[in-house]
Scaffold this active site. Structure first.
Site, PDB file in Angstrom:
ATOM      1  CG  HIS A 267      23.342  -8.010  57.660  1.00  0.00           C
ATOM      2  ND1 HIS A 267      24.134  -7.250  56.811  1.00  0.00           N
ATOM      3  CD2 HIS A 267      22.068  -7.864  57.214  1.00  0.00           C
ATOM      4  CE1 HIS A 267      23.374  -6.668  55.903  1.00  0.00           C
ATOM      5  NE2 HIS A 267      22.109  -7.015  56.112  1.00  0.00           N
TER       6      HIS A 267
HETATM    7  O1  RIB Z   1      22.063  -3.539  58.940  1.00  0.00           O
HETATM    8  C1  RIB Z   1      21.756  -4.883  59.162  1.00  0.00           C
HETATM    9  C2  RIB Z   1      21.461  -5.108  60.604  1.00  0.00           C
HETATM   10  O2  RIB Z   1      20.330  -4.310  60.988  1.00  0.00           O
HETATM   11  C3  RIB Z   1      21.044  -6.562  60.906  1.00  0.00           C
HETATM   12  O3  RIB Z   1      21.412  -6.874  62.214  1.00  0.00           O
HETATM   13  C4  RIB Z   1      19.547  -6.513  60.785  1.00  0.00           C
HETATM   14  O4  RIB Z   1      18.893  -7.518  61.561  1.00  0.00           O
HETATM   15  C5  RIB Z   1      19.249  -5.160  61.386  1.00  0.00           C
HETATM   16  O5  RIB Z   1      19.249  -5.285  62.804  1.00  0.00           O
END
Ligand code: RIB
Ligand code: CA
Length: 346
Positions: A267
């Site tokens: 992500h």
């Molecule tokens: O849902 C994914 C996000 O939540 C990413 O940023 C992961 O590192 C957590 O922070």
């Protein structure tokens, strides 16, 4: 031309790769790293960032501790996802560089005030620090060049509850404060939102780690396998590749345990790439708000695509991208950076 970026993180395995990507990218100038509780407690987040900066022989970059708890919700962390220290199986050498004496909200306010219209805010964790920074500097939405948020889920299942994404779920009040405060901006200044709809198409697989090792001239070039013993550590020669492999291996195992396959949703590095090049994503304007009271849906991000609420759009949501092109870009940059930082011994 470089882009000054303020990173607000909850490092985190994918936050780690976002940091490596920005350190590796000559177009990025990291003006500060602010740490919030999320994947792991805020102090561990700060240690992780200091340790990665040391490992990468990075220049002095301010790392500041922020809020250790959400503004209202009880703190929740997710060591089961990111490992006991938040970086999977990686055990980085203890950092020698010092944590800033400033609080994260001071760093946010000063960075924006000192370079009006230039700094891109990138938040890859809960929005707590930014919400608090808005209290001391309400002009932040107009002082920042742009805000990029990794968070939310729109036409896509959640990863924390059926309808919610982790960063928003940790601190939904702060998320609402931020979306409300960043309303009313012109279209090209609206926060860019990288939600699960697109970030869950960014599927890192073992082959990507192997390609990274090849690019870095790291030996042996390993292939992480699902049948490898849990916790089996990398032996590859390049320290950046080795520790990243150890971190990502934990994340691969987590996704398998949740029936998602031997892959890792990256992500945060995707959001970091968008912060530098928004054109890497297809953006669609919408009005975003955050549910706070729903017994089943608290922390859900809701997008009004069609103006049914009669409110101006306040977000540019990334609705499509090219994951393969992103990984080519990421591997080329981070692999070359790892090679330059730790040249292969002949
Ligand atoms: O849902 C994914 C996000 O939540 C990413 O940023 C992961 O590192 C957590 O922070
Ligand atoms: Ca994160």
């Amino acid at each position: 031309m470089t882009t000054p970026i303020l990173m607000d993180v909850d490092t985190g395995i994918d936050d780690s790769l976002a940091l490596l990507y920005l350190l590796a990218n000559p177009e990025a100038e990291i003006v500060g790293i602010t740490c919030t509780a999320g994947n792991v407690p805020a102090r561990q987040v700060a240690i992780n960032n200091l340790a990665w900066l040391d490992l990468c022989k990075a220049p002095e970059i301010e790392v500041a501790l922020g809020s250790e708890v959400p503004v209202l919700a009880p703190l929740m962390t997710t060591e089961e996802t990111h490992g006991p220290q938040g970086i999977g199986y990686a055990e980085l050498p203890a950092p020698t560089r010092a944590l800033s004496s400033r609080h994260a909200v001071e760093v946010w306010a000063d960075a924006a005030r000192s370079r009006p219209g230039e700094v891109v805010g990138l938040v890859t964790g809960p929005l707590t620090n930014l919400a608090l920074a808005l209290r001391i500097e309400p002009e932040l939405p107009r002082l920042l060049k742009r805000l990029v948020i990794m968070g939310g889920a729109f036409n896509h299942p959640g990863n924390t509850t059926p309808t919610t994404e982790w960063n928003i779920a940790v601190d939904p009040e702060s998320a609402k404060i931020v979306f409300d405060a960043f309303s009313g901006l012109p279209e090209d200044r609206r926060p860019i939102v990288c939600a699960l709809d697109v970030t869950e198409t960014i599927e890192m697989r073992p082959v990507h780690l192997s390609r990274l090792a090849e690019t870095a001239g790291s030996t042996p070039v390993e292939t992480v396998r699902e049948e490898d013993a849990d916790g089996q550590l990398s032996q590859t020669s390049n320290p950046i590749v080795r520790y990243l492999t150890d971190a990502v291996k934990f994340y691969l195992e987590f996704h398998v345990s949740h029936d998602q396959g031997f892959l890792a949703h990256m992500h945060d590095p995707f959001a970091a790439a968008i912060a530098l090049h928004p054109e890497l994503g297809t953006l669609r304007q919408a009005t975003v708000d955050v549910e706070l009271a729903g017994s089943l849906t608290r922390a859900q991000t809701v997008a009004d695509w069609a103006g049914l609420w009669g409110r101006e759009p306040n977000a540019a949501i990334v609705v499509d991208t090219d994951p393969a092109a992103f990984f080519d870009h990421l591997i080329e940059l981070v692999g070359a950076f790892a090679r330059k930082t730790y040249p292969p011994t002949s």
